[in-house]
Structures are given as C-alpha cells and as structure tokens.
Design a protein around this motif. Structure first.
Motif, PDB file in Angstrom:
ATOM      1  N   TRP A   1     -11.433  -0.827  -3.562  1.00 60.32           N
ATOM      2  CA  TRP A   1     -11.031  -2.187  -3.187  1.00 60.32           C
ATOM      3  C   TRP A   1     -11.465  -2.448  -1.751  1.00 60.32           C
ATOM      4  CZ3 TRP A   1      -8.010  -4.616   0.494  1.00 60.32           C
ATOM      5  CH2 TRP A   1      -7.577  -5.924   0.203  1.00 60.32           C
TER       6      TRP A   1
ATOM      7  N   ALA B   1      -9.590   0.178   0.686  1.00 63.78           N
ATOM      8  CA  ALA B   1      -8.553   0.969   0.022  1.00 63.78           C
ATOM      9  C   ALA B   1      -9.169   2.259  -0.494  1.00 63.78           C
ATOM     10  CB  ALA B   1      -7.947   0.178  -1.137  1.00 63.78           C
ATOM     11  N   LEU B   2      -8.518   3.378  -0.186  1.00 67.33           N
ATOM     12  CA  LEU B   2      -8.976   4.699  -0.624  1.00 67.33           C
ATOM     13  C   LEU B   2      -7.952   5.312  -1.572  1.00 67.33           C
ATOM     14  CD1 LEU B   2     -10.182   6.228   2.774  1.00 67.33           C
ATOM     15  CD2 LEU B   2     -11.439   4.746   1.197  1.00 67.33           C
ATOM     16  N   VAL B   3      -8.447   6.067  -2.545  1.00 69.21           N
ATOM     17  CA  VAL B   3      -7.565   6.740  -3.495  1.00 69.21           C
ATOM     18  C   VAL B   3      -6.846   7.897  -2.815  1.00 69.21           C
ATOM     19  CG1 VAL B   3      -7.482   8.063  -5.633  1.00 69.21           C
ATOM     20  CG2 VAL B   3      -8.985   6.070  -5.460  1.00 69.21           C
TER      21      VAL B   3
ATOM     22  N   ALA C   1       0.819  -1.208   0.000  1.00 70.07           N
ATOM     23  CA  ALA C   1       0.000   0.000   0.000  1.00 70.07           C
ATOM     24  C   ALA C   1       0.853   1.258   0.000  1.00 70.07           C
ATOM     25  CB  ALA C   1      -0.902   0.002   1.238  1.00 70.07           C
ATOM     26  N   LYS C   2       0.230   2.373  -0.341  1.00 68.65           N
ATOM     27  CA  LYS C   2       0.892   3.669  -0.209  1.00 68.65           C
ATOM     28  C   LYS C   2       1.062   4.017   1.272  1.00 68.65           C
ATOM     29  CE  LYS C   2      -0.286   6.932  -3.066  1.00 68.65           C
ATOM     30  NZ  LYS C   2      -1.016   8.044  -3.751  1.00 68.65           N
TER      31      LYS C   2
ATOM     32  N   LEU D   1      -1.342  -2.721  -4.216  1.00 64.58           N
ATOM     33  CA  LEU D   1      -2.272  -1.636  -3.874  1.00 64.58           C
ATOM     34  C   LEU D   1      -1.483  -0.371  -3.558  1.00 64.58           C
ATOM     35  CD1 LEU D   1      -4.610  -3.754  -1.566  1.00 64.58           C
ATOM     36  CD2 LEU D   1      -5.161  -2.950  -3.859  1.00 64.58           C
TER      37      LEU D   1
ATOM     38  N   ASP E   1      -1.038   2.312  -4.983  1.00 68.95           N
ATOM     39  CA  ASP E   1      -1.647   3.608  -5.292  1.00 68.95           C
ATOM     40  C   ASP E   1      -2.690   4.011  -4.254  1.00 68.95           C
ATOM     41  OD1 ASP E   1      -0.176   3.978  -7.621  1.00 68.95           O
ATOM     42  OD2 ASP E   1      -1.658   2.955  -8.866  1.00 68.95           O
ATOM     43  N   PHE E   2      -2.893   3.174  -3.235  1.00 66.63           N
ATOM     44  CA  PHE E   2      -4.019   3.380  -2.315  1.00 66.63           C
ATOM     45  C   PHE E   2      -3.572   3.408  -0.855  1.00 66.63           C
ATOM     46  CE2 PHE E   2      -5.534   0.765  -5.936  1.00 66.63           C
ATOM     47  CZ  PHE E   2      -6.340   1.714  -6.555  1.00 66.63           C
ATOM     48  N   TYR E   3      -4.410   4.054  -0.056  1.00 62.35           N
ATOM     49  CA  TYR E   3      -4.278   4.034   1.395  1.00 62.35           C
ATOM     50  C   TYR E   3      -5.220   2.974   1.957  1.00 62.35           C
ATOM     51  CZ  TYR E   3      -1.978   8.541   0.725  1.00 62.35           C
ATOM     52  OH  TYR E   3      -1.120   9.543   0.323  1.00 62.35           O
TER      53      TYR E   3
END
Length: 412
Positions: free
Chosen positions: A399, A382-384, A6-7, A51, A53-55
């Motif tokens: 996600w 998962a958040l953008v 994840a990010k 993942l 690109d996502f938090y």
C-alpha cells in the motif's frame, strides 16, 4: 480526509513506533496518535482505512538514478542511439516502477534536457509517478564523463552560465562531474576534472538560486575538492587509483586525508547496490571467479569498508542506487537498504534514516518529506513486516500513498 489504522507508525525523525492512528487531510498529515484516541472533529468527517496488519513508514527517497538508462551493460550506447520519445517512454515506465516499489521521491542525477518534460501535467496524469528532483545534463569538462548529454563547461564563466541555464530550463538540482567515469571512454575515472575553485563557482551560483548540488566523484583528491568547495552531496566516494600491476581501478582509503573531515556532516552516496547483480553467479556458487573477478570482488569489500569509515567520520549516508547503469534495476531500492545493514554496518534505524530523512535533507526537502509528522506531506508506505526487526521488510510494499493520494493498494 482519511484516518489510517496501522499496526505501528514509524517516524524517522523521532524513531518511534508507538502510534497506531493517523489522519491525512488533502496532501498533508493532520494528526498522529493512538487510534482509539482520534479527536472527535476528525472522527466525524473522515474516511477510515483499515491498515491494522501493516506498519506505516515515510515513502523512500532515492537520491540518485538515471531514468533514461536501461540497466544493461551497454546503457550508454543504447542512450545515444535511441530517440527522445523512446527514452522518455522508458523513463516514465521506470519512474512508475519506482513509485510502486515504495519510492515516493526520486532525483534523476543525469539525463537529457528532454527528460524535464516528465513533470508535464499531461504526462503525470497518465502515470503513477513519484515526486521528482531533476538535474538535467550534468556539467562536465570537454570530453568528460557523460559528455554525450551535451553540457560541457571548462572555465568559471562557463560553469556559472551553465548553472543559470539549468535553472532557466527548470532543473531543480545541479550535478557536476568532478572526476571522469567508467561509463565514458577516455574520461579518466582516476583523474580529477575540476579544481576546488571551479567547483566553488558552481556551488555559489547554485546556492544563490536555491538549488542543491551533487557531485560525481571517484578519487580522493576529487572528494577533498568537493568537501572544500561545499558540495551538498558527494556521490560514489570510490577513492580510485590505477593499480599498476593489472591497470584496474583500486580503492585506496587514505585515512590521514579523510580524517580532516571528522564530524563534517555532509551527505554522501556510495551506491552500494549499483551493478551488484554483476556477480550473482559467483555469489550463488554457479561459477568460480576468474582472477579479474576476484580482484573486483575484493574492491567490492573495500567499497563497504569505505562506506563504514565515512559513516564513522560523521558523514551522512543517503540512499542512491544509480539505477539505470549496468545490472541496476529501478524496483530494487530495498537492496541498498539491505546492503547498508548487512555489509555496511548500519542498524535498521540508521538505514531507514538514510532512505528517508537524510535523503529528504540532501534534496533540500527536509521540511516537507522524509518523516511521518504533523504538517508533512502525506508520502506513506505500508509494510507487512517490521523493518526495525528485519530490513528485508521493504521488499513487500502492498500500500502506498503519495501526496495524499492512494497510488497502490486501494482495495485493501
């Protein structure tokens, strides 16, 4: 076993966004740390998911919805007039809608007995559903709020027996209507229904059966009764009195009464987003408010003020939207978080806590959900965007994993 890259990974319990790697084995979180420091035994047998690109955050917990209601101004009439099969079909569709919006745990705060079937494996295998806590029909006085759900109890013995009946039928939460409500004609939303002693009977019996309690409460006296009786979560906290000039319900916060509960860390739910869309046209400047709408918008301002005052007292807010009542939709839990920040005065971190660890503890599930921590159930969204910088990030959830199973975004 999955390894997620994840990010950033946010744990509501420690408020950290440092880790970038997480391992999930079965339905539990096995390990969290930096992605470039994955332990070799995990690395050797895991399936890797990019993942980056996502938090990643814990799945949201919505502590108050009505899955059988249809979100229209005539939800009560529709509920009464529709068959069990129609209501259950709607509930399944709306529960799936919540799941796909990022809500991994839901408490239904008032339904028919038949809604308890929603946890039947033959149904859950057909839908992508959240984890449920179900209250069944609320316990109310004869003719009280939501009496059309057919559980009325007027004496301590009847209350005690009703709690036991709920437990026997499979309810995992107990709800009591300590005042009347606006949806039920004649129930008196500015009038108390149960005394402190009567509420205490419900609390003692529920806790004996290890069931969390929840109380619909629209008056200050009702709030006091709930606090003194030991209710786990007090809903709405409207502080209503009847305005004698226009006979509308007016919110009056009685500071001298409420200050007695300073530092009492009880859970409360205001439902800030409930029926919020009712005034969309006025808010958007499409129409000018009439006198009644001006009064109601003033009461809305007072609702946010009361929310802030309760937080300042030390009470713990939870995210409950009352989805299913008029103009309150099942895929908009994010709106409650936004309003907590934009009009309720919470920081983004506080709002996230309300929607995760506070909600989990309110349901008695604080040892298994509401956090991204080793040993907890793998309920992950998962958040953008970074919600610590912009609470609107919860509007885009591409996600979702619930209980270790990917339920949205498997193609990512």
């Amino acid at each position: 076993m999955y390894v997620l890259h994840a990010k950033g990974i946010y744990d509501s319990g420690s408020r950290t966004l440092d880790a970038t790697g997480m391992a999930v084995e079965g339905n539990r979180i096995l390990w969290i740390g930096m992605y470039d420091k994955i332990p070799q035994p995990i690395y050797d047998k895991a399936t890797f998911l990019d993942l980056s690109d996502f938090y990643l955050l814990p799945g949201l917990v919505n502590t108050h919805v009505h899955l059988e209601f249809d979100s229209t101004p005539t939800a009560r009439i529709h509920y009464i007039g529709q068959s069990q099969s129609v209501r259950l079909a709607r509930a399944l569709a709306q529960a799936q809608m919540m799941m796909l919006s990022g809500v991994t745990t839901v408490r239904d705060a008032g339904s028919s007995w038949e809604l308890l079937e929603i946890t039947d494996p033959s149904l859950t295998s057909l839908y992508r559903l959240p984890r449920f806590q179900l209250s069944g029909p609320p316990i109310t006085v004869t003719g009280g709020h939501l009496n059309f759900m057919h559980v009325e109890a007027d004496t301590p013995d009847e209350i005690r027996k009703s709690v036991r009946e709920h437990h026997k039928r499979g309810c995992t939460s107990i709800k009591m209507m300590v005042t009347g409500g606006q949806m039920t004609p004649g129930s008196g939303p500015d009038r108390e229904s149960y005394s402190t002693e009567e509420i205490s009977v419900l609390v003692r019996e529920s806790h004996h059966l290890k069931l969390p309690t929840i109380a619909h409460c629209l008056t200050t006296r009702g709030f006091v009764n709930c606090m003194e009786a030991g209710i786990d979560s007090i809903e709405h906290c409207a502080c209503f009195v009847r305005n004698q000039e226009n006979l509308l319900l007016e919110r009056i916060y009685e500071t001298d009464v409420m200050q007695h509960y300073q530092n009492d860390h009880r859970f409360f739910m205001n439902g800030l987003s409930a029926s919020y869309h009712t005034f969309d046209a006025v808010r958007d400047g499409i129409k000018k408010p009439d006198e009644r709408e001006k009064f109601l918008l003033m009461q809305e301002d007072r609702m946010f003020s009361i929310f802030s005052k309760l937080v300042d007292l030390g009470l713990l807010p939870v995210v409950g939207t009352d989805a299913g009542v008029s103009n309150t939709f099942f895929d908009e839990t994010y709106r409650e978080l936004e309003l907590m920040c934009e009009r309720g005065g919470l920081s983004e971190a506080q709002a996230i806590e309300a929607g995760t660890i506070n909600g989990a503890a309110c349901l008695g599930l604080q040892d298994s959900i509401g956090r991204l921590a080793e040993g907890f159930l793998a309920d992950i969204i998962a958040l953008v965007g970074n919600p610590l910088e912009d609470i609107h990030a919860f509007r885009e959830v591409p996600w979702i994993m619930r209980d270790g199973e990917i339920v949205k975004g498997s193609d990512i």
